[in-house]
Design a protein around this motif. Sequence first.
Motif, mmCIF file in Angstrom:
data_model
loop_
_atom_site.group_PDB
_atom_site.id
_atom_site.type_symbol
_atom_site.label_atom_id
_atom_site.label_comp_id
_atom_site.label_asym_id
_atom_site.label_seq_id
_atom_site.Cartn_x
_atom_site.Cartn_y
_atom_site.Cartn_z
ATOM 1 N N SER A 24 45.808 32.999 36.391
ATOM 2 C CA SER A 24 45.808 34.305 35.637
ATOM 3 C C SER A 24 45.691 34.320 34.140
ATOM 4 C CB SER A 24 47.166 35.061 36.290
ATOM 5 O OG SER A 24 47.219 35.372 37.494
ATOM 6 N N ASP A 25 46.455 33.442 33.650
ATOM 7 C CA ASP A 25 46.668 33.184 32.237
ATOM 8 C C ASP A 25 45.148 32.835 31.781
ATOM 9 O OD1 ASP A 25 49.249 33.889 31.779
ATOM 10 O OD2 ASP A 25 49.816 31.754 32.420
ATOM 11 N N TYR A 26 44.490 31.917 32.353
ATOM 12 C CA TYR A 26 43.099 31.457 32.187
ATOM 13 C C TYR A 26 42.193 32.571 31.944
ATOM 14 C CZ TYR A 26 38.578 29.691 33.107
ATOM 15 O OH TYR A 26 37.054 29.370 33.117
ATOM 16 N N LEU A 27 42.251 33.337 33.354
ATOM 17 C CA LEU A 27 41.485 34.763 33.144
ATOM 18 C C LEU A 27 41.498 35.599 32.110
ATOM 19 C CD1 LEU A 27 39.566 36.501 34.823
ATOM 20 C CD2 LEU A 27 41.575 37.319 36.187
ATOM 21 N N TYR A 28 42.804 35.809 31.770
ATOM 22 C CA TYR A 28 43.163 36.807 30.591
ATOM 23 C C TYR A 28 42.683 36.453 29.370
ATOM 24 C CZ TYR A 28 45.570 40.385 33.387
ATOM 25 O OH TYR A 28 46.002 41.282 34.271
ATOM 26 N N ALA A 29 42.853 34.977 29.280
ATOM 27 C CA ALA A 29 42.264 34.529 28.049
ATOM 28 C C ALA A 29 40.761 34.539 27.896
ATOM 29 C CB ALA A 29 42.791 32.940 27.896
ATOM 30 N N LYS A 30 40.053 34.152 28.988
ATOM 31 C CA LYS A 30 38.781 34.338 28.763
ATOM 32 C C LYS A 30 38.153 35.669 28.556
ATOM 33 C CE LYS A 30 37.588 29.968 29.666
ATOM 34 N NZ LYS A 30 36.745 29.268 28.271
ATOM 35 N N ILE A 31 38.609 36.870 29.379
ATOM 36 C CA ILE A 31 38.478 38.147 29.173
ATOM 37 C C ILE A 31 38.654 38.566 27.456
ATOM 38 C CG2 ILE A 31 38.630 40.548 29.822
ATOM 39 C CD1 ILE A 31 37.044 38.726 31.817
ATOM 40 N N TYR A 70 30.646 32.653 34.115
ATOM 41 C CA TYR A 70 31.154 31.902 32.696
ATOM 42 C C TYR A 70 32.872 31.769 33.119
ATOM 43 C CZ TYR A 70 33.610 31.838 28.211
ATOM 44 O OH TYR A 70 34.464 31.883 27.341
ATOM 45 N N LEU A 71 33.291 32.672 33.863
ATOM 46 C CA LEU A 71 34.617 32.679 34.298
ATOM 47 C C LEU A 71 34.859 31.359 35.182
ATOM 48 C CD1 LEU A 71 35.811 36.386 35.001
ATOM 49 C CD2 LEU A 71 36.225 34.759 33.126
ATOM 50 N N ASN A 72 33.747 30.852 35.739
ATOM 51 C CA ASN A 72 33.952 29.940 37.043
ATOM 52 C C ASN A 72 33.431 28.436 36.210
ATOM 53 O OD1 ASN A 72 35.437 30.631 39.347
ATOM 54 N ND2 ASN A 72 33.975 32.287 38.980
ATOM 55 N N SER A 73 33.177 28.408 35.021
ATOM 56 C CA SER A 73 32.405 27.108 34.413
ATOM 57 C C SER A 73 33.145 25.870 33.979
ATOM 58 C CB SER A 73 31.304 27.912 33.353
ATOM 59 O OG SER A 73 32.142 28.415 32.333
ATOM 60 N N ASP A 74 34.461 26.365 34.051
ATOM 61 C CA ASP A 74 35.441 25.100 33.445
ATOM 62 C C ASP A 74 35.280 24.108 34.426
ATOM 63 O OD1 ASP A 74 38.093 23.785 33.214
ATOM 64 O OD2 ASP A 74 38.042 25.028 31.517
ATOM 65 N N GLU A 75 35.078 22.706 34.071
ATOM 66 C CA GLU A 75 34.710 21.470 34.647
ATOM 67 C C GLU A 75 35.962 21.152 35.334
ATOM 68 O OE1 GLU A 75 32.691 17.090 34.368
ATOM 69 O OE2 GLU A 75 32.620 18.555 32.554
ATOM 70 N N TYR A 76 37.115 21.131 34.642
ATOM 71 C CA TYR A 76 38.512 20.433 35.001
ATOM 72 C C TYR A 76 38.890 21.459 36.144
ATOM 73 C CZ TYR A 76 43.382 19.419 34.862
ATOM 74 O OH TYR A 76 44.618 19.303 35.259
ATOM 75 N N LEU A 77 38.984 22.702 35.876
ATOM 76 C CA LEU A 77 39.496 23.726 36.828
ATOM 77 C C LEU A 77 38.799 23.515 38.141
ATOM 78 C CD1 LEU A 77 40.490 26.709 34.864
ATOM 79 C CD2 LEU A 77 41.876 24.963 35.581
ATOM 80 N N ASN A 78 37.616 23.330 38.051
ATOM 81 C CA ASN A 78 36.533 23.126 39.098
ATOM 82 C C ASN A 78 36.852 21.965 39.924
ATOM 83 O OD1 ASN A 78 35.137 25.490 39.313
ATOM 84 N ND2 ASN A 78 33.648 24.973 37.883
ATOM 85 N N LEU A 119 35.781 30.079 44.894
ATOM 86 C CA LEU A 119 35.512 29.760 43.377
ATOM 87 C C LEU A 119 37.065 29.924 42.738
ATOM 88 C CD1 LEU A 119 32.905 32.593 43.075
ATOM 89 C CD2 LEU A 119 32.423 30.313 42.768
ATOM 90 N N TYR A 120 37.315 29.659 41.409
ATOM 91 C CA TYR A 120 38.337 29.425 40.832
ATOM 92 C C TYR A 120 38.907 31.063 40.525
ATOM 93 C CZ TYR A 120 42.184 28.321 37.853
ATOM 94 O OH TYR A 120 43.372 28.130 37.010
ATOM 95 N N ILE A 121 37.781 31.760 40.035
ATOM 96 C CA ILE A 121 38.167 33.199 39.857
ATOM 97 C C ILE A 121 37.192 33.802 40.877
ATOM 98 C CG2 ILE A 121 37.933 35.049 38.385
ATOM 99 C CD1 ILE A 121 40.081 33.145 37.469
ATOM 100 N N LYS A 122 37.721 34.226 42.080
ATOM 101 C CA LYS A 122 37.148 34.724 43.161
ATOM 102 C C LYS A 122 36.824 36.140 43.120
ATOM 103 C CE LYS A 122 35.371 34.403 47.476
ATOM 104 N NZ LYS A 122 34.777 35.820 47.419
ATOM 105 N N ASP A 123 35.668 36.707 43.001
ATOM 106 C CA ASP A 123 35.187 38.069 42.996
ATOM 107 C C ASP A 123 35.441 38.478 44.294
ATOM 108 O OD1 ASP A 123 32.853 36.427 43.180
ATOM 109 O OD2 ASP A 123 31.947 38.356 43.993
ATOM 110 N N VAL A 124 36.355 39.590 44.537
ATOM 111 C CA VAL A 124 36.604 40.246 45.618
ATOM 112 C C VAL A 124 35.520 41.330 46.044
ATOM 113 C CG1 VAL A 124 38.407 41.509 47.149
ATOM 114 C CG2 VAL A 124 39.160 39.843 45.662
ATOM 115 N N SER A 125 35.332 42.409 44.818
ATOM 116 C CA SER A 125 34.485 43.359 45.264
ATOM 117 C C SER A 125 33.787 43.891 43.758
ATOM 118 C CB SER A 125 35.148 45.068 45.765
ATOM 119 O OG SER A 125 36.096 45.172 44.766
ATOM 120 N N ILE A 126 32.775 44.261 43.689
ATOM 121 C CA ILE A 126 31.836 44.723 42.660
ATOM 122 C C ILE A 126 31.667 45.902 42.821
ATOM 123 C CG2 ILE A 126 30.135 44.429 40.973
ATOM 124 C CD1 ILE A 126 30.240 41.387 41.548
#
Length: 331
Positions: free
Chosen positions: A78-85, A192-200, A279-286
């Motif tokens: 969550s912290d990673y997600l908020y920081a990226k946005i 972009y949100l799922n592009s971090d190599e370490y987290l992947n 995915l590290y940041i999984k999209d549930v719906s768009i």
Amino acid sequence: MSTNSQDQEIDLGQIGTGIKNFFNGIVNSVFDFIFFVKKKLVIIVGLFVVGVVLGYFLDQNTKKYTSEIIVAPNLGGSDYLYAKINLIKSKLKEDDKSFFKSIGISNTENILSIKIEPIIDIYAFVNTSQAIAENAQNTQNFELMRLLAESEDINKVIEDEKTSKNYPHHKISIITLNKIDDKVIIKPILKYLNSDEYLNKLLAITQENVLIKMKKNEEQILQVDNLITQISENLAKEKSTTSLVYNNENNEINALFTLKNGLINEIAGQKITLENIKLYIKDVSITTNIIESKGVNNKLKLFLPLVFILLYLFGYFFKSIYKKQSARINS
């Protein structure tokens, strides 16, 4: 005594006259306004029509659209997600075209704003039946909420930033000037949100661990099936044995069936977990291109006629009062 009674009658009479004059003034004001509207009806209707037409034109040409992405961060991201946005938001304010070009977005002029907020779901937050791979702290959330609620207002705790970041789902809202194709803006942002190599790498290890557990559970189910088969065969051969032996072996079969059902349920949960952690940041719906209707957006056809009429009435009455005051000063 008679003098006091007369004074009281005079006071009551003055009060009654004052009340009567007050209500007469209200009635006169109401009818003055009705007669004024009747006299100026053409102008008022004209302003209303102009306001509706102009408002409709402006609504058609100043529409804003909101696109929403509901995402589920994995592995406590969550912290990673908020920081990226927040980074994307700051780059948008700076009009950093090179940054957006690097993540695959070329038309930044179309993006007005981007924000993220939690989807408050306290029941999902304290649900300890979720797989630990989905949220490493999930098994402690209920106790955490209970302890916080004892010392603070539960509503404040639920909406607190530290708590809200740990809800399973979050909503990213993107406001644009024109309709968008999700491939142009939304997909590049998700990529972009799922592009971090370490987290992947961490995600890949987690997926591998879940697959290993699934394989072990499947092997255990086969072993349990073999044991059930063996015990069943023994029971068939020993029909003439005492009921005590039969009951013991029957209890063993029940325990094995319970174990097997538990393993099957665990595998079902692991399959859901694998789907959620693709995915590290999984999209549930768009959801794309919702017409923005907050404030006066898409409501000018209703707002402008009222504004025009009120401005006209204010101007007319101000002019009338000005003439009266001017005449009073000059007299």
